[in-house]
Design a protein around this motif. Sequence first.
Motif, PDB file in Angstrom:
ATOM      1  N   PRO A   1       0.832  -1.209   0.000  1.00  0.00           N
ATOM      2  CA  PRO A   1       0.000   0.000   0.000  1.00  0.00           C
ATOM      3  C   PRO A   1       0.866   1.259   0.000  1.00  0.00           C
ATOM      4  CG  PRO A   1      -0.168  -1.181   2.105  1.00  0.00           C
ATOM      5  CD  PRO A   1       0.646  -2.029   1.199  1.00  0.00           C
ATOM      6  N   ASP A   2       0.331   2.333  -0.554  1.00  0.00           N
ATOM      7  CA  ASP A   2       1.067   3.606  -0.570  1.00  0.00           C
ATOM      8  C   ASP A   2       1.207   4.087   0.874  1.00  0.00           C
ATOM      9  OD1 ASP A   2       1.765   6.293  -0.608  1.00  0.00           O
ATOM     10  OD2 ASP A   2       0.855   6.594  -2.587  1.00  0.00           O
ATOM     11  N   MET A   3       2.422   3.968   1.418  1.00  0.00           N
ATOM     12  CA  MET A   3       2.609   4.202   2.848  1.00  0.00           C
ATOM     13  C   MET A   3       2.510   5.678   3.233  1.00  0.00           C
ATOM     14  SD  MET A   3       2.531   1.490   4.492  1.00  0.00           S
ATOM     15  CE  MET A   3       2.911   2.232   6.068  1.00  0.00           C
ATOM     16  N   ASP A   4       2.749   6.579   2.299  1.00  0.00           N
ATOM     17  CA  ASP A   4       2.564   7.998   2.640  1.00  0.00           C
ATOM     18  C   ASP A   4       1.090   8.242   2.954  1.00  0.00           C
ATOM     19  OD1 ASP A   4       5.224   8.447   2.215  1.00  0.00           O
ATOM     20  OD2 ASP A   4       4.973   9.220   0.165  1.00  0.00           O
ATOM     21  N   VAL A   5       0.218   7.652   2.154  1.00  0.00           N
ATOM     22  CA  VAL A   5      -1.226   7.809   2.382  1.00  0.00           C
ATOM     23  C   VAL A   5      -1.624   7.125   3.688  1.00  0.00           C
ATOM     24  CG1 VAL A   5      -3.529   7.284   1.452  1.00  0.00           C
ATOM     25  CG2 VAL A   5      -1.671   7.929  -0.105  1.00  0.00           C
ATOM     26  N   VAL A   6      -1.114   5.900   3.890  1.00  0.00           N
ATOM     27  CA  VAL A   6      -1.467   5.144   5.104  1.00  0.00           C
ATOM     28  C   VAL A   6      -1.045   5.931   6.350  1.00  0.00           C
ATOM     29  CG1 VAL A   6      -0.935   3.051   6.447  1.00  0.00           C
ATOM     30  CG2 VAL A   6      -1.365   2.882   3.984  1.00  0.00           C
ATOM     31  N   GLU A   7       0.182   6.394   6.365  1.00  0.00           N
ATOM     32  CA  GLU A   7       0.685   7.110   7.558  1.00  0.00           C
ATOM     33  C   GLU A   7      -0.123   8.380   7.824  1.00  0.00           C
ATOM     34  OE1 GLU A   7       5.336   5.588   7.367  1.00  0.00           O
ATOM     35  OE2 GLU A   7       4.738   7.447   6.375  1.00  0.00           O
ATOM     36  N   ARG A   8      -0.465   9.084   6.757  1.00  0.00           N
ATOM     37  CA  ARG A   8      -1.243  10.324   6.942  1.00  0.00           C
ATOM     38  C   ARG A   8      -2.607   9.991   7.559  1.00  0.00           C
ATOM     39  NH1 ARG A   8      -4.587  12.241   3.457  1.00  0.00           N
ATOM     40  NH2 ARG A   8      -3.663  11.295   1.602  1.00  0.00           N
ATOM     41  N   LEU A   9      -3.255   8.970   7.056  1.00  0.00           N
ATOM     42  CA  LEU A   9      -4.614   8.656   7.533  1.00  0.00           C
ATOM     43  C   LEU A   9      -4.600   8.110   8.966  1.00  0.00           C
ATOM     44  CD1 LEU A   9      -6.009   7.096   4.239  1.00  0.00           C
ATOM     45  CD2 LEU A   9      -6.832   9.183   5.339  1.00  0.00           C
ATOM     46  N   VAL A  10      -3.680   7.192   9.271  1.00  0.00           N
ATOM     47  CA  VAL A  10      -3.718   6.581  10.622  1.00  0.00           C
ATOM     48  C   VAL A  10      -3.255   7.553  11.702  1.00  0.00           C
ATOM     49  CG1 VAL A  10      -3.414   4.204   9.802  1.00  0.00           C
ATOM     50  CG2 VAL A  10      -1.412   5.504  10.505  1.00  0.00           C
ATOM     51  N   SER A  11      -2.417   8.512  11.332  1.00  0.00           N
ATOM     52  CA  SER A  11      -1.900   9.407  12.368  1.00  0.00           C
ATOM     53  C   SER A  11      -2.883  10.525  12.691  1.00  0.00           C
ATOM     54  CB  SER A  11      -0.554   9.999  11.947  1.00  0.00           C
ATOM     55  OG  SER A  11      -0.745  10.782  10.785  1.00  0.00           O
ATOM     56  N   SER A  12      -3.816  10.794  11.764  1.00  0.00           N
ATOM     57  CA  SER A  12      -4.670  11.970  11.955  1.00  0.00           C
ATOM     58  C   SER A  12      -6.093  11.615  12.375  1.00  0.00           C
ATOM     59  CB  SER A  12      -4.718  12.769  10.646  1.00  0.00           C
ATOM     60  OG  SER A  12      -5.261  11.944   9.624  1.00  0.00           O
ATOM     61  N   ASP A  13      -6.437  10.325  12.372  1.00  0.00           N
ATOM     62  CA  ASP A  13      -7.855   9.971  12.517  1.00  0.00           C
ATOM     63  C   ASP A  13      -7.998   8.773  13.464  1.00  0.00           C
ATOM     64  OD1 ASP A  13     -10.466   9.164  12.199  1.00  0.00           O
ATOM     65  OD2 ASP A  13     -10.443   9.240  10.001  1.00  0.00           O
ATOM     66  N   ALA A  14      -8.493   9.026  14.677  1.00  0.00           N
ATOM     67  CA  ALA A  14      -8.617   7.951  15.676  1.00  0.00           C
ATOM     68  C   ALA A  14      -9.733   6.967  15.312  1.00  0.00           C
ATOM     69  CB  ALA A  14      -8.865   8.530  17.057  1.00  0.00           C
ATOM     70  N   GLY A  15     -10.560   7.335  14.315  1.00  0.00           N
ATOM     71  CA  GLY A  15     -11.596   6.407  13.857  1.00  0.00           C
ATOM     72  C   GLY A  15     -11.027   5.305  12.971  1.00  0.00           C
ATOM     73  N   VAL A  16      -9.827   5.493  12.483  1.00  0.00           N
ATOM     74  CA  VAL A  16      -9.196   4.462  11.649  1.00  0.00           C
ATOM     75  C   VAL A  16      -8.598   3.410  12.575  1.00  0.00           C
ATOM     76  CG1 VAL A  16      -7.405   3.951   9.949  1.00  0.00           C
ATOM     77  CG2 VAL A  16      -8.738   6.050   9.745  1.00  0.00           C
ATOM     78  N   LYS A  17      -9.251   2.250  12.599  1.00  0.00           N
ATOM     79  CA  LYS A  17      -8.900   1.212  13.582  1.00  0.00           C
ATOM     80  C   LYS A  17      -8.100   0.069  12.985  1.00  0.00           C
ATOM     81  CE  LYS A  17     -11.509   2.498  17.199  1.00  0.00           C
ATOM     82  NZ  LYS A  17     -10.852   2.959  18.449  1.00  0.00           N
ATOM     83  N   GLY A  18      -8.020   0.009  11.661  1.00  0.00           N
ATOM     84  CA  GLY A  18      -7.313  -1.146  11.110  1.00  0.00           C
ATOM     85  C   GLY A  18      -7.005  -1.002   9.645  1.00  0.00           C
ATOM     86  N   ILE A  19      -6.243  -1.963   9.160  1.00  0.00           N
ATOM     87  CA  ILE A  19      -5.914  -2.037   7.723  1.00  0.00           C
ATOM     88  C   ILE A  19      -5.891  -3.505   7.309  1.00  0.00           C
ATOM     89  CG2 ILE A  19      -3.402  -2.049   8.185  1.00  0.00           C
ATOM     90  CD1 ILE A  19      -3.012  -0.535   5.538  1.00  0.00           C
TER      91      ILE A  19
END
Length: 423
Positions: free
Chosen positions: A162-180
């Motif tokens: 997965p595009d890790m720049d996108v993953v890191e941005r989303l998981v670090s900014s949003d506590a609703g993101v619980k998994g991948i």
Amino acid sequence: MTTPTNAETPAEILAAARRDHAALVERGLSLNLTRGKPSARQLDLSADLLSLPGDRHTAADGTDCRNYAGAPQGLLELREIFADLLQVPVEQLIAAGNASLELMHDCLAGAFLGTLPGAEGRWADAERVAFLCPAPGYDRHFTLCERFGIEMIPVPMTDQGPDMDVVERLVSSDAGVKGIWCVPKYSNPDGVSYSDETVQRLASMETAAPDFRIFWDNAYAVHHLTDEEVEIADLLAACAESGNPDRAFVFGSTSKVTFAGAGVAFLGSSPANVRWYLERAGARSIGPDKINQLRHALFLKDAEGVRAHMRGHRELLQPKFEAVERILSKQLAGTGLATWSTPKGGYFVRLDVLDGCAREVVRRAAEAGIALTPAGATHPYGEDPQDRTIRIAPSFPELDALEEAIEGLAVCVRLVGAEKLVA
Ligand code: PLP
């Protein structure tokens, strides 16, 4: 079949493609490229399982496998065979029922109805639960999300994972993101294996949710198609070293090693997650099917036994994947109408056609009696925003039927592509 030459005009190419498609429809084929399942000849490789465990019914530690008691974590001798193959320490590996999908379902159910190690509460009480879904991906992961009301956030796939720049941005900014969701080796459908850097970044990234989990579906851990037996980095170890020991659930199964749907599934994780899971599993069932586990341990013997057995699968599968590559290259290389993956393992080929054409290719193939997985199935909510990706499953048909189906598919790609270019 007519192969386009440089001298032809677009209108001539379209006219030829129409003639080819009409001739294809005329043949009244009935072929199926949807089934990501082993062929009967592959299943025959495990025929001896049907007469095991014979009159033996005791596990190595003396447990009577015919009875309820013992081995709630699964038989040690089977866990020992798969521990290294799945990159999980044997004491942190559970051998369970017949389907890893069931284990994924149960981990989600446990997170919603109970409290995961490190969680502040149940996911059922959370304002929002979202999962990152690298796309294209496995449709049953998406079905599980829909079943649990989990919002799906697509993340683009690269050839490193997965595009890790996108993953890191989303998981670090949003506590609703619980998994991948991750299929880290020979991914379904594009055959990508995650780079060491991707694994390291997944293990060490900052997540806003303290109970963030990686669902590491290593379904194709030992399913090589070439001499290059791809190894991926050890996620559980990387998580532990990064101070995030509870971050990963590792899944695997023998569904495409022995019998699909009648094998053994595995879950590996941190000691805390394993305790959490087993406590819940103990309420759901008195214990796993130890006879099936004993049968598998006797049949596969050790990790080298699994590797040798998988070479038998490779012998049967490799010619099919080579046929797909050969026919697509012959019919479509240089046309600009399609690109496709050449996987080193796993069960699928990803075919990308011109944007906006995948649904139409699938429809035209169906007209000619060639069943393909619905376009869009590889994406969350069944929506491929570019309407581009088609999943090809070459394992199940016999070689001659597969060749016929791929030739026919190429005709449909040329027809729909030519229609688009002429329009
Ligand atoms: N995970 C992936 C990525 C798969 O492709 C499949 C089957 O196609 C499964 C899981 C299903 O595995 P199981 O039979 O262990 O539930």
